[in-house]
Scaffold this active site. Sequence first.
Site, PDB file in Angstrom:
ATOM      1  N   ARG A 104       0.882  -1.184   0.000  1.00  0.00           N
ATOM      2  CA  ARG A 104       0.000   0.000   0.000  1.00  0.00           C
ATOM      3  C   ARG A 104       0.908   1.219   0.000  1.00  0.00           C
ATOM      4  O   ARG A 104       1.695   1.411   0.923  1.00  0.00           O
ATOM      5  CB  ARG A 104      -0.916   0.000   1.223  1.00  0.00           C
ATOM      6  CG  ARG A 104      -1.634   1.321   1.412  1.00  0.00           C
ATOM      7  CD  ARG A 104      -2.747   1.266   2.425  1.00  0.00           C
ATOM      8  NE  ARG A 104      -3.899   0.567   1.891  1.00  0.00           N
ATOM      9  CZ  ARG A 104      -5.122   0.612   2.427  1.00  0.00           C
ATOM     10  NH1 ARG A 104      -5.339   1.309   3.515  1.00  0.00           N
ATOM     11  NH2 ARG A 104      -6.127  -0.042   1.883  1.00  0.00           N
ATOM     12  N   HIS A 131      -7.308   0.796  -6.433  1.00  0.00           N
ATOM     13  CA  HIS A 131      -7.539  -0.069  -5.263  1.00  0.00           C
ATOM     14  C   HIS A 131      -8.173  -1.382  -5.766  1.00  0.00           C
ATOM     15  O   HIS A 131      -9.334  -1.667  -5.483  1.00  0.00           O
ATOM     16  CB  HIS A 131      -8.447   0.649  -4.260  1.00  0.00           C
ATOM     17  CG  HIS A 131      -8.428   0.056  -2.887  1.00  0.00           C
ATOM     18  ND1 HIS A 131      -7.651  -1.014  -2.543  1.00  0.00           N
ATOM     19  CD2 HIS A 131      -9.113   0.411  -1.757  1.00  0.00           C
ATOM     20  CE1 HIS A 131      -7.851  -1.294  -1.263  1.00  0.00           C
ATOM     21  NE2 HIS A 131      -8.726  -0.457  -0.769  1.00  0.00           N
ATOM     22  N   GLN A 134     -10.045  -4.042  -3.477  1.00  0.00           N
ATOM     23  CA  GLN A 134     -11.362  -3.623  -2.998  1.00  0.00           C
ATOM     24  C   GLN A 134     -12.430  -3.884  -4.059  1.00  0.00           C
ATOM     25  O   GLN A 134     -13.513  -4.385  -3.758  1.00  0.00           O
ATOM     26  CB  GLN A 134     -11.320  -2.133  -2.630  1.00  0.00           C
ATOM     27  CG  GLN A 134     -12.639  -1.619  -2.093  1.00  0.00           C
ATOM     28  CD  GLN A 134     -12.970  -2.157  -0.712  1.00  0.00           C
ATOM     29  OE1 GLN A 134     -12.155  -2.065   0.192  1.00  0.00           O
ATOM     30  NE2 GLN A 134     -14.157  -2.734  -0.543  1.00  0.00           N
ATOM     31  N   ASP A 220     -17.134   7.173  -1.849  1.00  0.00           N
ATOM     32  CA  ASP A 220     -15.943   7.022  -1.013  1.00  0.00           C
ATOM     33  C   ASP A 220     -15.667   8.386  -0.375  1.00  0.00           C
ATOM     34  O   ASP A 220     -16.311   9.386  -0.737  1.00  0.00           O
ATOM     35  CB  ASP A 220     -14.770   6.555  -1.914  1.00  0.00           C
ATOM     36  CG  ASP A 220     -13.499   6.219  -1.146  1.00  0.00           C
ATOM     37  OD1 ASP A 220     -13.559   6.068   0.088  1.00  0.00           O
ATOM     38  OD2 ASP A 220     -12.442   6.100  -1.796  1.00  0.00           O
ATOM     39  N   CYS A 260     -16.288   1.481   0.389  1.00  0.00           N
ATOM     40  CA  CYS A 260     -15.138   0.643   0.746  1.00  0.00           C
ATOM     41  C   CYS A 260     -14.772   0.766   2.219  1.00  0.00           C
ATOM     42  O   CYS A 260     -14.107  -0.116   2.763  1.00  0.00           O
ATOM     43  CB  CYS A 260     -13.941   0.979  -0.141  1.00  0.00           C
ATOM     44  SG  CYS A 260     -13.297   2.647   0.100  1.00  0.00           S
ATOM     45  N   ARG A 288     -13.579  -8.924   1.477  1.00  0.00           N
ATOM     46  CA  ARG A 288     -12.157  -8.670   1.209  1.00  0.00           C
ATOM     47  C   ARG A 288     -11.354  -9.927   1.558  1.00  0.00           C
ATOM     48  O   ARG A 288     -10.444 -10.330   0.845  1.00  0.00           O
ATOM     49  CB  ARG A 288     -11.643  -7.499   2.063  1.00  0.00           C
ATOM     50  CG  ARG A 288     -12.193  -6.128   1.724  1.00  0.00           C
ATOM     51  CD  ARG A 288     -11.665  -5.597   0.420  1.00  0.00           C
ATOM     52  NE  ARG A 288     -10.218  -5.503   0.376  1.00  0.00           N
ATOM     53  CZ  ARG A 288      -9.484  -4.496   0.856  1.00  0.00           C
ATOM     54  NH1 ARG A 288     -10.081  -3.463   1.414  1.00  0.00           N
ATOM     55  NH2 ARG A 288      -8.161  -4.488   0.735  1.00  0.00           N
TER      56      ARG A 288
END
Length: 306
Positions: A104, A131, A134, A220, A260, A288
């Site tokens: 990340r 991402h 996700q 988001d 998310c 996830r």
Amino acid sequence: MELRHFLQFKDLSRDELEYLFARTRVIKDRFKRYEPYHPLNDRSLAMIFEKSSTRTRLSFEAGMQQLGGAAIYLNTRDTQLGRGEPVEDAAEVISRMVDLVMIRTFEQDIIERFAKHSRVPVINGLTNEYHPCQILADIYTYIEQRGPIAGKTVAWIGDSNNMCNTWLQAAEVLDFNVHVSTPPGYEVEPERAGLFGTDHFESFADPMDACRDADLVTTDVWTSMGFEAENAVRMEAFADWCVDSEMMAVAAKDALFMHCLPAHRGEEVEAAVIDGPQSVVWEEAANRLHAQKALMEFLLLGFVHE
Ligand code: CP
Ligand code: NVA
């Protein structure tokens, strides 16, 4: 076996993604029945975090352990990466010690450079641009709840950030549509989103128009990690891009709501929506774990036919 990475969503083909969604179902069902499944016995995963995380860290760490392997957490503050060791050198070393790496970080270029020098598969656990893990979980969740996503419409409301870019890539690979509504000045940049240009998205000035008849409404945070300095300006610019009950009311009757997480109730989403009957955010977060177990299995063992 050919070395494969998952640095952006389009790194996997439609057939491979369909296999992964089916495999996620098998792995999840087995987990729900408390049946041990240890195909990654003795394998190890290095997880490198340059930004905060709850879900990504936990789902990768628990997932690797449940598959019989081990996960090692590294953050930039405590490693030589934080003191300027070249990312290429770190990749050469780290990939000689583990079987799989999850990163990340900030710019996509960092993870691309790492992958070029890695002897093992590298997974994008979020960059400024994408991402993909996700969206793997989100699409699996959609399929689990509603069936195939091909031909459906996803409404993206808010910032054209890493999540939005990845939805747009996924739409091109899996043949669905994304209706995007962002405030002026925050529009999608197709090149940054890494699109093939197959025209699977449409922009709308008014978020209500983007939500009309959508099968899935999603949003988001207004300020992603790394953009904190812009927070005050963004708060003002995004004020009308809060997903509320009126937006959900114009979407399809059986539309789902996804986020998310982490979420800010009263900013990008009204509490009545995220805590309401159309929201599947907890299922989405839980998936996830299952989707990434399928991904790790695929990157290390290829197609598994049982
Ligand atoms: N959605 C997500 O990636 O959450 P974390 O930042 O907690 O990992
Ligand atoms: N767009 C958000 C997602 C967090 C999981 C960020 O990058 O901070």
